[in-house]
Design an enzyme around this catalytic site. Structure first.
Site, PDB file in Angstrom:
ATOM      1  N   ASP B  93      31.087  32.997  33.252  1.00 63.72           N
ATOM      2  CA  ASP B  93      30.193  33.641  34.210  1.00 63.72           C
ATOM      3  C   ASP B  93      29.584  32.555  35.088  1.00 63.72           C
ATOM      4  O   ASP B  93      29.829  31.358  34.888  1.00 63.72           O
ATOM      5  CB  ASP B  93      29.131  34.470  33.479  1.00 63.72           C
ATOM      6  N   GLY B  96      24.217  32.988  36.621  1.00 65.71           N
ATOM      7  CA  GLY B  96      23.142  33.728  37.285  1.00 65.71           C
ATOM      8  C   GLY B  96      22.368  34.616  36.320  1.00 65.71           C
ATOM      9  O   GLY B  96      21.142  34.566  36.264  1.00 65.71           O
ATOM     10  N   ASP B 265      32.943  42.354  28.331  1.00 61.99           N
ATOM     11  CA  ASP B 265      32.520  41.263  27.435  1.00 61.99           C
ATOM     12  C   ASP B 265      31.143  41.611  26.934  1.00 61.99           C
ATOM     13  O   ASP B 265      30.379  42.307  27.617  1.00 61.99           O
ATOM     14  CB  ASP B 265      32.437  39.918  28.162  1.00 61.99           C
ATOM     15  N   CYS B 303      40.289  49.381   7.079  1.00 60.96           N
ATOM     16  CA  CYS B 303      40.182  48.305   8.078  1.00 60.96           C
ATOM     17  C   CYS B 303      41.073  47.143   7.641  1.00 60.96           C
ATOM     18  O   CYS B 303      41.081  46.759   6.479  1.00 60.96           O
ATOM     19  CB  CYS B 303      38.731  47.847   8.224  1.00 60.96           C
ATOM     20  N   CYS B 305      40.983  43.974   8.815  1.00 63.11           N
ATOM     21  CA  CYS B 305      40.465  42.621   9.076  1.00 63.11           C
ATOM     22  C   CYS B 305      40.446  41.828   7.765  1.00 63.11           C
ATOM     23  O   CYS B 305      40.452  42.398   6.673  1.00 63.11           O
ATOM     24  CB  CYS B 305      39.080  42.670   9.722  1.00 63.11           C
ATOM     25  N   CYS B 308      37.586  42.850   5.331  1.00 57.68           N
ATOM     26  CA  CYS B 308      37.782  44.106   4.592  1.00 57.68           C
ATOM     27  C   CYS B 308      38.943  44.029   3.614  1.00 57.68           C
ATOM     28  O   CYS B 308      38.929  44.687   2.577  1.00 57.68           O
ATOM     29  CB  CYS B 308      37.959  45.268   5.569  1.00 57.68           C
ATOM     30  N   HIS B 334      34.682  40.885  11.037  1.00 53.43           N
ATOM     31  CA  HIS B 334      34.819  42.345  11.010  1.00 53.43           C
ATOM     32  C   HIS B 334      34.414  42.977  12.336  1.00 53.43           C
ATOM     33  O   HIS B 334      35.141  43.826  12.874  1.00 53.43           O
ATOM     34  CB  HIS B 334      33.997  42.962   9.876  1.00 53.43           C
TER      35      HIS B 334
END
Lengths: 392, 392
Positions: B93, B96, B265, B303, B305, B308, B334
């Site tokens: 970014d 700002g 984002d 899940c 991940c 998990c 996660h």
């Protein structure tokens, strides 16, 4: 037998031994260093990291786990292995050392040791029977007897503590119910050769599957520690593993192995890492120092750890200065790798019959922190843990 | 062109689009969510974690990196990619937003914005030219113009800020020197339909390679945010990616995509994770709660991940209660997985032509945090960051 120990080779120039311990959760090639996972996690690392680093044994602290989350909860979740997701060998200590170093008020009697939790001040009693039961709930592959850790230079206290430690060792043996855990005895005796010898002889008579040497690296000089190893190790049976508790400075690993030690554990690599103190073969550096701000090199040239393969000193320094969580993780990976790699090199040197040359070369390059600096650091930690509740 | 955008498919029931952005550091399949790496690290994760999670774009904050470690240092270390060891696409970014939300005193003039660092109080000036130069030093694939973030409901302020934002956008375009970075314009205009339309039209006339929608998710209601998207997206060119800045609540990702947004984002998944707040398809849970103390289930059944697949709620709760570093890491894995998986599901639904059904099903199960609770949380964070220097 819960574990099996095979002696593969004995060094001809020293008392160093190459061996293999087979446990219900896999093999440990010795001499080995065990990273410490105080509260069911090696701080900042996950089990995949530990496997990648080549850790073959990790340690859990019974005192901490008993207080939080509780041994019954850990048992319910499949023991420490299931709870923390680590499928390799685990060793738990008895909690004795933490009671003597961390707990608030404590009172030792022949029955056991009464103390107040460093977390909430609640009152608890550790007896030999109870710490064995707690360790059976935690379910480690190797468990330890309850011992009394005396001030190393106090003869009268050590004599008294030793009698208690020996009586407790017997009670622990009798209390053991599980047959899939190896209960190790712990040699005490402070810095007194006759007490150390007496302790090693007494415990050997009880025929433990392994023997620890306790009460060292608690404030005595390195010369005193090495001399206690010189005295103790030869008294212990050749066919059982020997474990030097709480010792992990690189020079002590080399010197301990040369004196016949097979196992080590210490919070040193993980605790130093979180402070930005990183091992190199040329000594420790502190990555927070301004000199590393624009340093594009890895922590140590040639190091094969994930951190050194991927990141610069400048990046690590930035993470520490910015207070980023990743700092602890990357630093811990490096420091644990450093010690495990050192153990791999030591084992290779024993295999090649070149340990004496390795020892001279390593110690020639690695500057040892002077005794007074170590003593001052120890005092600083003590005063910190008196005000906060620290855990590692 | 620094980046290339291909529109692969447009949803027939909504304004959702499936696309692909090709950058100098790889492809981003859109719609995509970018985890935020404020200080050159997605908090608690390393680049291997991000690859394993399937992150295709991450964000860096120019304000933070400019202040610490400094853009010149990052440039010297190979830019953000080299510095943080992430070889995939990066977006920075302009700084700002942080100047307006984090910096201490600030003074906006047509020239730029003068402010004091939240770290050490030092005085700095961000001009359009300077933030482009700084982002060229950081070397991200996508960079942003400097804009003025006005209070969303203040009409007079928004009119004035919009004129400045547009003038700054032109100056940023002229200041750009590197040809391998895509500079995105930022639509502002608060909650005022005519200002939003005017801003989108003006910026489209400048022919940016991509367009962001800024100044949302800053305190307005969700209805206001969605209505601004309804107004703005159709004015933006079809063949350029659209990026909704700072938005990451699961329901907003679904609603944003349906309104034609390609990129998002937000610090939400990482910040929530460090507080123990974890996403599930049935809503957020706080893993610190006592109800999870003996819960052997993973955070969310099914899940995929690492967290998990490997650990119970009971273990995670223990790590949080014990203050362990691993808690943040496992929780972050996660939460980031949850949002990236949600985006994968959304893309699949667009491909299958079933987004409308997915949207209804998802929103039917996922309870939305009420506006007043979100507003109270925002105030709490603000008062915290006024007293400490926070970064995420």
């Amino acid at each position: 037998m819960a574990i099996d120990f095979i002696l593969l080779r004995t060094d001809s120039d020293s008392h160093a031994r190459l061996g293999r311990i087979t446990t219900p959760h896999g093999e440990i090639t010795t001499p080995a260093f065990a990273p410490v996972g105080t509260q069911a996690t090696v701080k900042a690392l996950d089990p995949r990291d530990l496997h990648e680093l080549g850790a073959e044994l990790i340690l859990g602290n019974t005192y901490h786990l008993y207080l939080r989350p509780g041994a019954d909860l850990v048992a319910e979740m499949g023991g420490l292995h299931g709870f923390m997701g680590w499928d390799g060998p685990i060793l738990t200590d008895s909690g004795g050392f933490q009671v003597f170093s961390l707990a608030n008020t404590r009172r030792v009697t022949d029955e056991g040791v009464e103390f107040r939790s460093h977390i909430d001040g609640s009152r608890h009693l550790f007896t030999p029977e109870m710490v064995v039961h707690t360790q059976e709930q935690l379910g480690a592959d190797i468990i330890m007897v309850l011992d009394e850790c005396a001030e190393p230079n106090d003869r009268a206290y050590n004599e008294q503590a030793l009698a208690r430690t020996h009586a407790w060792a017997e009670r622990c043996l009798h209390a053991q119910q599980r047959t899939d855990q190896a209960l190790f005895g712990i040699v005490q005796g402070g810095v007194f050769p006759d007490l150390r010898r007496q302790s090693a002889e007494f415990l050997t008579g009880l025929d433990f599957p392994g023997y620890a040497i306790g009460g060292l690296s608690v404030g005595e000089t390195k010369e005193q520690m090495y001399s206690m190893l010189d005295i103790t190790a030869p008294v212990l049976p050749e066919d059982k593993p020997r474990y030097l508790m709480g010792v992990g400075a690189p020079e002590d690993l080399v010197e301990g192995v040369a004196r016949g030690v097979d196992l080590f554990d210490c919070v040193l690599p993980t605790r130093l890492a979180r402070n930005g103190a990183l091992f190199t073969r040329a000594g420790r550096i502190n990555i927070r120092n301004a000199q590393f701000a624009r340093d594009a090199a890895p922590i140590e040239d040639g190091c094969q750890c994930y951190t050194c393969r991927s990141f610069s000193r400048a990046y690590l320094r930035h993470l520490f200065k910015a207070g980023e969580l990743l700092a602890s993780r990357l630093a811990t990976i490096h420091n644990v790798h450093f010690l495990l790699e050192l153990m791999r090199d030591i084992r290779e040197a024993i295999t090649a019959g070149s340990l004496q040359a390795f020892r001279e070369e390593f110690l020639g390059k690695y500057p040892i922190i002077p005794h007074d600096v170590r003593a001052a650091n120890r005092e600083k930690r003590k005063s910190r843990s008196a005000s906060h509740s620290t855990t590692n």
